[in-house]
Design a protein around this motif. Structure first.
Motif, short mmCIF file in Angstrom:
data_model
loop_
_atom_site.label_atom_id
_atom_site.label_comp_id
_atom_site.label_asym_id
_atom_site.label_seq_id
_atom_site.Cartn_x
_atom_site.Cartn_y
_atom_site.Cartn_z
N VAL A 167 29.94 -82.48 -6.00
CA VAL A 167 28.23 -81.89 -5.35
C VAL A 167 26.86 -82.15 -5.74
CG1 VAL A 167 27.49 -80.78 -3.29
CG2 VAL A 167 29.72 -81.38 -4.11
N ALA A 168 27.32 -81.83 -6.99
CA ALA A 168 25.79 -81.38 -8.05
C ALA A 168 24.85 -82.38 -8.22
CB ALA A 168 25.79 -80.81 -9.31
N THR A 169 26.15 -84.44 -8.18
CA THR A 169 25.43 -84.81 -8.32
C THR A 169 24.40 -85.74 -7.51
OG1 THR A 169 27.45 -86.59 -8.29
CG2 THR A 169 27.17 -85.66 -9.93
N PHE A 170 24.89 -85.07 -6.33
CA PHE A 170 24.52 -85.53 -5.11
C PHE A 170 22.74 -85.36 -4.81
CE2 PHE A 170 28.08 -88.23 -4.17
CZ PHE A 170 28.32 -89.02 -2.70
N TYR A 171 22.52 -83.55 -5.08
CA TYR A 171 21.06 -82.95 -4.84
C TYR A 171 20.76 -83.85 -6.37
CZ TYR A 171 23.08 -79.91 -1.72
OH TYR A 171 22.77 -79.37 0.31
N ALA A 172 21.49 -83.23 -7.25
CA ALA A 172 20.21 -84.28 -8.93
C ALA A 172 19.78 -85.15 -9.47
CB ALA A 172 21.37 -83.84 -10.04
N ALA A 173 20.76 -85.85 -8.08
CA ALA A 173 20.23 -88.00 -8.03
C ALA A 173 18.87 -88.10 -6.70
CB ALA A 173 21.09 -88.33 -7.89
N THR A 174 19.06 -86.44 -6.11
CA THR A 174 17.67 -86.86 -5.36
C THR A 174 16.81 -86.39 -4.21
OG1 THR A 174 19.49 -86.17 -2.79
CG2 THR A 174 20.07 -88.20 -3.40
N GLU A 175 16.68 -84.57 -5.42
CA GLU A 175 16.14 -84.06 -4.52
C GLU A 175 15.15 -83.25 -5.79
OE1 GLU A 175 17.07 -82.63 -1.02
OE2 GLU A 175 18.07 -84.42 -2.16
N PHE A 176 15.46 -84.12 -6.44
CA PHE A 176 13.83 -83.37 -7.54
C PHE A 176 12.85 -84.40 -8.51
CE2 PHE A 176 17.79 -80.95 -7.89
CZ PHE A 176 18.05 -79.71 -8.03
N ASP A 177 11.74 -83.62 -8.64
CA ASP A 177 11.12 -84.66 -9.83
C ASP A 177 11.30 -86.07 -10.51
OD1 ASP A 177 9.15 -83.54 -8.40
OD2 ASP A 177 8.47 -82.56 -9.91
N ASN A 178 12.92 -85.91 -10.97
CA ASN A 178 13.20 -86.96 -11.93
C ASN A 178 14.83 -87.37 -11.51
OD1 ASN A 178 15.11 -84.18 -12.45
ND2 ASN A 178 14.48 -83.70 -14.29
N SER A 179 15.05 -87.44 -10.51
CA SER A 179 15.76 -87.63 -9.88
C SER A 179 15.83 -89.31 -9.58
CB SER A 179 16.47 -87.20 -8.21
OG SER A 179 16.13 -85.72 -8.65
N SER A 180 14.94 -89.91 -10.29
CA SER A 180 15.04 -91.65 -10.07
C SER A 180 15.33 -91.78 -11.15
CB SER A 180 13.35 -91.88 -9.61
OG SER A 180 12.70 -90.73 -10.03
N VAL A 181 15.29 -91.14 -12.43
CA VAL A 181 15.29 -91.45 -13.00
C VAL A 181 16.83 -91.53 -13.76
CG1 VAL A 181 16.65 -90.45 -16.28
CG2 VAL A 181 14.11 -89.63 -14.95
N TYR A 182 18.54 -91.06 -12.84
CA TYR A 182 19.10 -91.39 -13.32
C TYR A 182 19.93 -93.77 -12.88
CZ TYR A 182 20.57 -86.80 -13.69
OH TYR A 182 20.07 -85.30 -14.32
N LYS A 183 20.25 -94.36 -13.46
CA LYS A 183 20.88 -95.78 -13.21
C LYS A 183 22.20 -95.51 -13.01
CE LYS A 183 16.24 -96.35 -14.24
NZ LYS A 183 15.22 -96.22 -13.46
N ALA A 184 22.44 -94.71 -12.83
CA ALA A 184 24.60 -94.54 -13.45
C ALA A 184 24.54 -93.13 -12.46
CB ALA A 184 25.65 -95.62 -13.37
N ILE A 185 25.68 -93.73 -11.19
CA ILE A 185 26.29 -91.73 -10.78
C ILE A 185 27.87 -92.07 -10.90
CG2 ILE A 185 25.96 -90.24 -8.76
CD1 ILE A 185 23.27 -91.60 -8.33
N CYS A 186 28.09 -90.98 -10.92
CA CYS A 186 29.69 -90.95 -11.47
C CYS A 186 30.12 -89.78 -10.06
CB CYS A 186 30.62 -91.50 -11.63
SG CYS A 186 32.60 -91.02 -11.77
#
Length: 292
Positions: A167-186
């Motif tokens: 669940v945290a991956t969804f929040y971390a990848a969308t709700e923060f100023d640094n969310s756009s840094v991620y290039k792959a999620i599992c």
């Protein structure tokens, strides 16, 4: 005599509570040879289930954030003398599952050439500690006193988590100023359909069939049509309990990171093309893919 028995009973209860606390919060959850407990790997999957070619090292650093406790980082040992830059994977904990409780998972990823970082946050749900952990490793890459100085490939950063960490991956990848840094999620055994449409990186969703993963499977299917901006792959491990999904799904998680963050074409054969391995893997069900 009664007083003596009472003292012994209190001592026994104290010892039992101590053991219970250890089992709940500190005992390792992943065995060193966890790969050996599974015999149904497909051909490419099996390659990425086992360690890569990099010798590894690790370190631990205290955090100023109380909920984080410490950062734990695993990395290729050659990094200390190499001029290369390395991709990073940030791991989000499951409930109460501190990074040091699943060391072999971190070691496995690092052996494939990744810097892997986790923390001791027991409640990662909303992604705050994951976001802070990403900021920490990026700060180390700019710190001349750190062994990670100028060693991080900033355009190759991945994010992974299991259970509450999923669940945290969804929040971390969308709700923060640094969310756009991620290039792959599992995301494993955890997701959030309310945030799915905001995901901006290729995402692999993995679930099991036992326990709370029955609900996670439903949620994955709910998320899938909402994930339209980037490549998406999902699959459910047959006859797999919630607590085992991380270990059993680790092979394709590793391949996913190798493909997107390292450009590993063999790893890509698990997911890309007209007949990728995962789509026909007999140990998996509910496999779907789009946008790749």
């Amino acid at each position: 005599m009664k007083k003596y028995i009472s003292i012994l009973l209190v001592a026994f209860l104290f010892a039992s509570c101590g053991q219970l606390k250890y089992n709940l919060f500190y005992a390792p959850l992943v065995k060193e040879d966890y790969q050996e407990q599974f015999s149904n790997y497909a051909t490419i999957e099996k390659k990425y289930a086992y360690n890569g070619n990099f010798a590894i090292d690790s370190l631990s650093e205290k955090s100023n954030e109380k909920n984080i406790g410490r950062y734990h980082i695993w990395y290729p040992k050659e990094m200390r003398t190499s001029n290369k830059k390395y991709p990073v994977v940030v791991m989000a904990n499951g409930t109460g599952v501190f990074a040091y409780r699943y060391v072999p998972i971190f070691e496995h990823l690092a052996s494939w050439g990744f810097i892997v970082i986790g923390n001791e946050d027991p409640s990662t749900w909303y992604g705050n500690s994951t976001s802070t952990t990403l900021d920490h490793i990026l700060a180390l890459s700019k710190d001349k006193s750190s062994i990670f100085y100028n060693k991080i490939k900033a355009n190759a950063i991945g994010l992974a988590g299991h259970s509450q960490g999923g669940v945290a991956t969804f929040y971390a990848a969308t709700e923060f100023d640094n969310s756009s840094v991620y290039k792959a999620i599992c995301s494993m055994s955890g997701n959030n359909k309310d945030l799915a449409s905001k995901i901006q990186a290729p995402i692999l969703m993995i679930g099991g069939t036992g326990g709370i993963d029955a609900q996670a499977k439903k949620n994955m299917n709910d998320c899938y049509p909402l994930l339209n901006k980037k490549p998406v792959v999902m699959g459910v491990l047959k006859n797999t309990e919630h607590g085992v999904v991380l270990q059993r799904g680790d092979a394709y998680m590793t391949a996913w990171m190798c493909y997107w963050l390292k450009g590993d074409s063999q790893a890509g054969k698990c997911f890309v093309g007209s007949n990728p391995e995962l789509m026909s893997n007999k140990a998996w069900s509910d496999t779907k893919k789009k946008n790749l």
